[in-house]
Write a protein that holds these residues in place. Structure first.
Motif, PDB file in Angstrom:
ATOM      1  N   ALA A  82      37.653  22.363   8.675  1.00 56.41           N
ATOM      2  CA  ALA A  82      37.036  21.038   8.675  1.00 56.41           C
ATOM      3  C   ALA A  82      37.490  20.223   9.873  1.00 56.41           C
ATOM      4  CB  ALA A  82      37.370  20.311   7.375  1.00 56.41           C
ATOM      5  N   ALA A  83      36.552  19.446  10.433  1.00 51.24           N
ATOM      6  CA  ALA A  83      36.871  18.635  11.608  1.00 51.24           C
ATOM      7  C   ALA A  83      37.531  17.324  11.215  1.00 51.24           C
ATOM      8  CB  ALA A  83      35.591  18.357  12.405  1.00 51.24           C
ATOM      9  N   THR A  84      37.184  16.789  10.061  1.00 54.68           N
ATOM     10  CA  THR A  84      37.665  15.469   9.648  1.00 54.68           C
ATOM     11  C   THR A  84      38.156  15.520   8.202  1.00 54.68           C
ATOM     12  OG1 THR A  84      35.503  14.778   8.810  1.00 54.68           O
ATOM     13  CG2 THR A  84      35.965  14.374  11.159  1.00 54.68           C
ATOM     14  N   PRO A  85      38.946  14.535   7.795  1.00 54.35           N
ATOM     15  CA  PRO A  85      39.327  14.463   6.382  1.00 54.35           C
ATOM     16  C   PRO A  85      38.122  14.365   5.446  1.00 54.35           C
ATOM     17  CG  PRO A  85      40.740  13.040   7.687  1.00 54.35           C
ATOM     18  CD  PRO A  85      39.657  13.516   8.608  1.00 54.35           C
ATOM     19  N   ALA A  86      37.064  13.684   5.896  1.00 54.24           N
ATOM     20  CA  ALA A  86      35.868  13.562   5.052  1.00 54.24           C
ATOM     21  C   ALA A  86      35.244  14.934   4.801  1.00 54.24           C
ATOM     22  CB  ALA A  86      34.859  12.630   5.716  1.00 54.24           C
ATOM     23  N   GLU A  87      35.198  15.767   5.836  1.00 46.79           N
ATOM     24  CA  GLU A  87      34.621  17.097   5.669  1.00 46.79           C
ATOM     25  C   GLU A  87      35.516  17.962   4.779  1.00 46.79           C
ATOM     26  OE1 GLU A  87      33.074  20.853   8.436  1.00 46.79           O
ATOM     27  OE2 GLU A  87      33.676  18.954   9.369  1.00 46.79           O
ATOM     28  N   ALA A  88      36.810  17.903   4.981  1.00 45.44           N
ATOM     29  CA  ALA A  88      37.723  18.668   4.129  1.00 45.44           C
ATOM     30  C   ALA A  88      37.633  18.205   2.683  1.00 45.44           C
ATOM     31  CB  ALA A  88      39.158  18.514   4.642  1.00 45.44           C
ATOM     32  N   HIS A  89      37.481  16.900   2.484  1.00 44.73           N
ATOM     33  CA  HIS A  89      37.344  16.352   1.137  1.00 44.73           C
ATOM     34  C   HIS A  89      36.121  16.940   0.444  1.00 44.73           C
ATOM     35  CE1 HIS A  89      35.617  13.282  -1.613  1.00 44.73           C
ATOM     36  NE2 HIS A  89      36.861  13.183  -2.021  1.00 44.73           N
ATOM     37  N   GLY A  90      35.013  17.099   1.168  1.00 39.61           N
ATOM     38  CA  GLY A  90      33.810  17.675   0.578  1.00 39.61           C
ATOM     39  C   GLY A  90      34.031  19.085   0.056  1.00 39.61           C
ATOM     40  N   TRP A  91      34.798  19.891   0.782  1.00 39.58           N
ATOM     41  CA  TRP A  91      35.103  21.247   0.324  1.00 39.58           C
ATOM     42  C   TRP A  91      36.123  21.237  -0.821  1.00 39.58           C
ATOM     43  CZ3 TRP A  91      32.297  25.307   1.747  1.00 39.58           C
ATOM     44  CH2 TRP A  91      31.600  25.272   2.959  1.00 39.58           C
ATOM     45  N   LEU A  92      37.127  20.357  -0.726  1.00 37.96           N
ATOM     46  CA  LEU A  92      38.183  20.325  -1.742  1.00 37.96           C
ATOM     47  C   LEU A  92      37.669  19.915  -3.116  1.00 37.96           C
ATOM     48  CD1 LEU A  92      41.261  18.753   0.062  1.00 37.96           C
ATOM     49  CD2 LEU A  92      41.242  20.894  -1.220  1.00 37.96           C
ATOM     50  N   LEU A 121      47.105  23.343   3.240  1.00 39.15           N
ATOM     51  CA  LEU A 121      46.735  22.092   3.902  1.00 39.15           C
ATOM     52  C   LEU A 121      47.829  21.612   4.848  1.00 39.15           C
ATOM     53  CD1 LEU A 121      45.145  20.183   0.885  1.00 39.15           C
ATOM     54  CD2 LEU A 121      43.940  21.008   2.912  1.00 39.15           C
ATOM     55  N   ILE A 122      49.086  21.748   4.435  1.00 36.52           N
ATOM     56  CA  ILE A 122      50.150  21.187   5.270  1.00 36.52           C
ATOM     57  C   ILE A 122      50.636  22.176   6.326  1.00 36.52           C
ATOM     58  CG2 ILE A 122      50.886  19.667   3.412  1.00 36.52           C
ATOM     59  CD1 ILE A 122      53.237  21.509   2.913  1.00 36.52           C
ATOM     60  N   ARG A 123      50.225  23.464   6.236  1.00 37.34           N
ATOM     61  CA  ARG A 123      50.644  24.447   7.240  1.00 37.34           C
ATOM     62  C   ARG A 123      49.867  24.308   8.540  1.00 37.34           C
ATOM     63  NH1 ARG A 123      50.321  30.194   4.475  1.00 37.34           N
ATOM     64  NH2 ARG A 123      50.385  30.845   6.662  1.00 37.34           N
ATOM     65  N   GLN A 124      48.704  23.684   8.480  1.00 37.78           N
ATOM     66  CA  GLN A 124      47.873  23.594   9.683  1.00 37.78           C
ATOM     67  C   GLN A 124      48.424  22.559  10.659  1.00 37.78           C
ATOM     68  OE1 GLN A 124      43.676  23.289   8.226  1.00 37.78           O
ATOM     69  NE2 GLN A 124      43.465  24.962   9.665  1.00 37.78           N
ATOM     70  N   ASP A 125      47.850  22.622  11.883  1.00 36.21           N
ATOM     71  CA  ASP A 125      48.301  21.691  12.918  1.00 36.21           C
ATOM     72  C   ASP A 125      47.579  20.349  12.757  1.00 36.21           C
ATOM     73  OD1 ASP A 125      45.828  22.756  13.544  1.00 36.21           O
ATOM     74  OD2 ASP A 125      46.133  22.595  15.718  1.00 36.21           O
ATOM     75  N   ARG A 126      47.761  19.730  11.585  1.00 34.73           N
ATOM     76  CA  ARG A 126      47.175  18.414  11.330  1.00 34.73           C
ATOM     77  C   ARG A 126      48.286  17.374  11.420  1.00 34.73           C
ATOM     78  NH1 ARG A 126      41.539  19.485  10.767  1.00 34.73           N
ATOM     79  NH2 ARG A 126      41.243  21.190   9.271  1.00 34.73           N
ATOM     80  N   ASP A 127      47.939  16.159  11.839  1.00 34.44           N
ATOM     81  CA  ASP A 127      48.962  15.129  11.923  1.00 34.44           C
ATOM     82  C   ASP A 127      49.040  14.365  10.603  1.00 34.44           C
ATOM     83  OD1 ASP A 127      46.731  13.503  11.869  1.00 34.44           O
ATOM     84  OD2 ASP A 127      46.803  13.031  14.015  1.00 34.44           O
TER      85      ASP A 127
END
Length: 915
Positions: A82-92, A121-127
């Motif tokens: 997912a590119a954004t939190p909104a997109e990840a939220h849709g899948w989650l 979720l927390i293993r990825q290179d997200r800030d």
């Protein structure tokens, strides 16, 4: 050697990982990759989601399972790319991600692992900003009644990123659940789990709810909001938490925090009372009642909230009203007189007998103290003159009479005016005790006005477009009306014969919305599923209605019930409408009770002969079942003249005995191997004929087995839509229909969860022209004692209809009520109010006859609970109807060992019956 984690992964590889159906494989491959290298996967992942959704509509079990098992890996791929939190939220938040098991690489499956999702979720290179926004979105999305899996993810992301989550209803529901988990030794809070994984420093472990609440940074804020969250009270009322110790139970833990100053005690009491005043379902209010009991407000706190407590006693749920009454009684003597009068009037206006009795006792004590209390209290006590419990009315009358001399003249006149609401049985005593002028007998209610003839069927559709619209509405109706069902079905067949092309064109939009697939048998067994097959047939699409209809009529089928006759007829229409069309249906009723005018049926047969059509078997058999048996020979003669052989005239089964299942008898082992809970009942027995006719008539010959409880908890009637149709199947044979419909009525008498909709079977049977016999009266007795009030209303409608038409046999109904009462299957606090309503609606003499039968049968059981109320209702009926027929059983009931109140009510009834 090349480091694969630095390569751009191809779509083919990701598609293969998803097709392998193992979520962990997708996580292990994608979570180490930078999000920038996954951007090319987003579009094909969305396309695959659409493709799999189509596969999930398939009725092929293998295709469905294959698609379903790919969903979790697909959603993980979507989340990680997912590119954004909104997109990840849709899948989650996809429903199937965390509900079904996940396949393992070595075979088998595991329950969804929320920790695995969080770790991915927390293993990825997200800030941290990404994680905070995603946590907030999840918290805002959470449904009010909770979603523990997504709450865990939102909470875990918040702990990881330091997000300040909104106190939504859904988040607080999860927070309460998390607090309740602290009593389990195996439970690890998310901060402790992070420490176990080496991701964070160790944190304190809490082994009680109280210590956990002390450590929560937002406890005061969250607790303040809890009183607005749905269903939190069920957690407060958890008996298992309290059994583990007071520090594990929410009520005692919150009370302890209030004592420590962490929470505002006054605010806690006020919010608790506010929630009780708003009302809710009993299980939820129970928790807030326990919290109120744990807070135990003192005298000053109670007096400060006296107005709220009075309102709660008058308007709150029964448990809350009792608690409020008890609290106010603890400050007796300090309540202002006007407030106590308001409390008394409010409580006596309620229907609960125990609350009213307690209030009368308290009011009597206050009046005995003297002073000006009489002028404040006597008008309030007069509210009990219309209480549904006869004992409350009688006690209130005696109490008012005892203290009326202490009241001012204006107060006495107010009380005397209110005495007009007393029932007929108490009016003579009211004249004597209150020095009233002769009270005019209340004008008797007119009998329920019923139409002389059954109601007409709905009007026929006005052309193909109107027919298509009504057909679509019928398919969407979960419980289709029998008249509308018959009208639309007849119009579809007739319109197809007249102009098939025009009908197909009108139905095209409806067919376009229907997913083209092979209908599963379970779906085809329902009315809406069968109507879908008919739509396919009318629009030229493939269907298998011939096989479905034959299966439902198979004499060796495990479940045989006449409730499927409408389904069989729809499948017959779908099977024959193209290759053996008919100009009209023979079985369409001509009246709103399901009957057919014999002359109209003869005309329909003539119309068939004119076009060279032959009747469809189920349609013809249904037509004969709807025709007056006395006119069937003439119909047969007409058919014989046309050269047609009609089915043999086989008498329908009549019960020849009854089975009584008592609470101390073991139930028969069910066909599925489990031993059901005992359901006390009386049900009819009938031997199946040696030769059962073929077709739909044969379904009426298989009466439910009364020795197997599965038949009498609604298992054989697969949907309420089928029960609705029953009374129209054989309107001239209501006894047979009642025997088949009895499972639904027994279920409603035994449990509030059985067939929640109001049961139309009894009103339908009451409208049927056939003889309403012993089985019908047994069904009516069950209906009068149903758990839910709306079910009892249906029985009341049936009783009034039968009484108005002269078809009610009060002695039979009284015998059944007595037998069910002795069996504990009938509850007097349920059926007596319904009988009282029937008496007020014009059936007073019929109700008297029912009650006289019950009283006579119970003369040897004077201590039976509810007998006194039965005698009181009988007295009201006798007084209102001017009945002076002696009842010998009263001689026994007016002497010991009968209880005092039974003797009092029996003596009053005996006086009224004396000419």
């Amino acid at each position: 050697m090349t480091d694969r984690t630095s390569e751009t992964i191809s779509w083919d590889e990701v598609r293969a990982l998803i097709a392998a159906r193992v979520p962990q494989g997708v996580i292990d491959r994608l979570s180490p990759l930078p999000v920038a290298e996954l951007r090319h996967l987003r579009a094909p992942l969305r396309g695959l989601r659409t493709e799999l959704s189509r596969e999930l509509s398939s009725r092929d079990n293998q295709r469905y399972r294959t698609a379903y098992d790919q969903l979790a890996p697909l959603h993980f791929a979507g989340i990680l790319s997912a590119a954004t939190p909104a997109e990840a939220h849709g899948w989650l938040t996809a429903r199937r991600l965390l509900t079904e098991s996940w396949l393992r690489a070595g075979g088998g499956g595991d329950n969804p692992d929320f920790h695995t999702v969080l770790l991915a979720l927390i293993r990825q290179d997200r800030d941290a900003a990404y994680h905070r926004e995603l946590a907030v979105r999840l918290a805002e999305w959470l449904p009010a009644r909770g979603d523990h899996a997504r709450w865990f993810l939102a909470h875990g992301l918040a702990v990881w990123s330091g997000a300040d989550l909104p106190a939504t209803d859904g988040y607080l529901t999860g927070w309460v659940h998390e607090g309740g988990m602290t009593r389990y030794p195996y439970h690890r809070e998310i901060g402790g789990w992070f420490a176990d994984q080496g991701l964070r420093e160790p944190v304190p472990h809490h082994d009680t709810l109280l210590s956990w609440l002390r450590d929560q940074p937002r406890t005061a804020e969250f607790v303040r909001r809890l009183f607005d969250v749905p269903d939190v009270g069920t957690a407060f009322a958890d008996p298992y938490a309290a059994a583990d110790g007071p520090d594990h139970a929410w009520p005692t833990a919150l009370t302890a925090l209030a004592a420590e100053g962490v929470l505002d005690r006054a605010e806690l009491i006020d919010r608790c009372l506010g929630r009780l005043l708003r009302g809710d379902r009993p299980g939820n209010l129970r928790g807030f009642l326990r919290l109120y009991a744990a807070l135990a407000p003192d005298t000053e706190e109670l007096l400060a909230r006296a107005h709220d407590l009075v309102r709660l006693a008058a308007e709150g749920a029964p448990g809350a009203a009792k608690a409020a009454q008890t609290a106010l009684r603890s400050v007796d003597g300090r309540l202002p007189a006007d407030l106590f009068g308001e409390l008394t009037a409010g409580v006596l206006a309620r229907s609960e007998k125990a609350l009213a009795t307690t209030q009368l006792t308290w009011a009597d004590a206050v009046l005995r103290r003297g002073g000006a209390a009489a002028d404040d209290l006597l008008p309030a006590l007069a509210a009990a003159f219309i209480h549904p419990a006869p004992a409350v009315r009688e006690r209130a009358l005696g109490l008012v009479a005892r203290h009326l001399p202490d009241a001012a003249p204006a107060t006495a006149e107010t009380v005397r005016a209110a005495a007009g609401g007393l029932g007929p049985a108490l009016r003579p005593e009211a004249r004597r005790l209150l020095a009233l002028p002769d009270l005019a007998t209340a004008t008797a209610q007119a009998a329920a006005a019923l139409p002389a003839a059954p109601a007409a069927l709905p009007a026929a559709p006005a052309g193909p477009l109107d027919l298509a619209e009504r057909f679509g509405a019928l398919m969407a109706d979960r419980i289709p009306d029998p008249g509308e069902f018959e009208t639309v079905l007849a119009a579809l067949v007739a319109e197809h014969h007249r102009d098939a092309a025009a009908l197909r064109s009108a139905l095209a939009p409806l067919a376009a919305r229907r997913v083209e697939h092979k209908v599963h048998f379970v779906e085809a067994r329902s009315i809406d599923g069968a109507l879908g097959c008919l739509l396919d047939a009318l629009t030229g699409r493939p269907h298998e209605s011939g096989g479905y209809g034959a299966h439902l009529l198979d004499p060796h089928a495990q479940i045989r019930s006449p409730a499927v006759i409408p389904v069989v007829r729809v499948h017959e229409a779908a099977h024959h409408v193209a290759d053996a069309p008919v100009p009209l249906l023979l079985a369409t009723p001509t009246a709103g009770d399901g009957t057919i005018d014999p002359a109209v049926l003869v005309e329909r047969l003539a119309a068939y002969r004119a076009v060279g059509a032959r009747p469809w078997p189920a349609d013809l058999a249904q037509a004969l079942l709807r025709t007056d048996p006395g006119a069937v020979p003439a119909v047969r003669a007409t058919a014989a003249a046309f050269g047609w052989d009609l089915p043999a005239d086989t008498p329908l089964p009549a019960p020849d005995g009854f089975h009584t299942q008592t609470a101390d008898q073991p139930e028969q082992l069910s066909r599925y191997g489990w031993v059901p809970a005992t359901l006390p009942r009386i049900v009819p027995l009938a031997a199946t004929a040696a030769r059962v006719p073929e077709g739909i008539t044969g379904l009426l010959h298989f009466l439910p087995d009364p020795t197997e409880t599965g038949h009498f908890t609604g298992m054989l009637l697969t949907s309420f839509a089928e029960v609705v149709q029953l009374s129209w199947l054989a309107p001239w044979h209501p006894e047979t229909v009642a025997a088949h419909g009895l499972p639904a009525v027994v279920s409603q008498a035994g449990s509030a969860s059985g067939f929640r909709a109001a049961n139309p079977l009894l009103p339908g049977l009451a409208q049927s022209p056939g003889e309403f016999g012993t089985v019908g009266h047994l069904a009516l007795a069950y209906g009068l004692t149903a758990v839910r009030a709306d079910h009892r209303t249906a029985a009341l409608d049936a009783l009034l209809a039968l009484a108005a038409r002269g078809r009610l046999r009060p002695e039979v109904l009284g015998d059944w009520l007595t037998a069910l009462w002795r069996l504990t299957a009938a509850k007097p606090n349920r059926f007596l109010p319904v009988l009282a309503d029937a008496a007020r609606s014009g059936a007073g003499r019929e109700v008297w006859a029912v009650l006289a039968t019950v009283i006579t049968a119970l003369v040897s059981e004077p201590g039976r609970r509810g007998l006194a109320d039965t005698l009181a209702l009988a007295a009201d009926c006798a007084a209102a109807e001017g009945i002076h027929t002696p009842l010998p059983a009263l001689d026994t009931l007016t002497t010991p060992p009968a209880p005092t109140r039974v003797r009092t009510e029996a003596a009053r009834l005996a006086r009224l019956l004396t000419p």
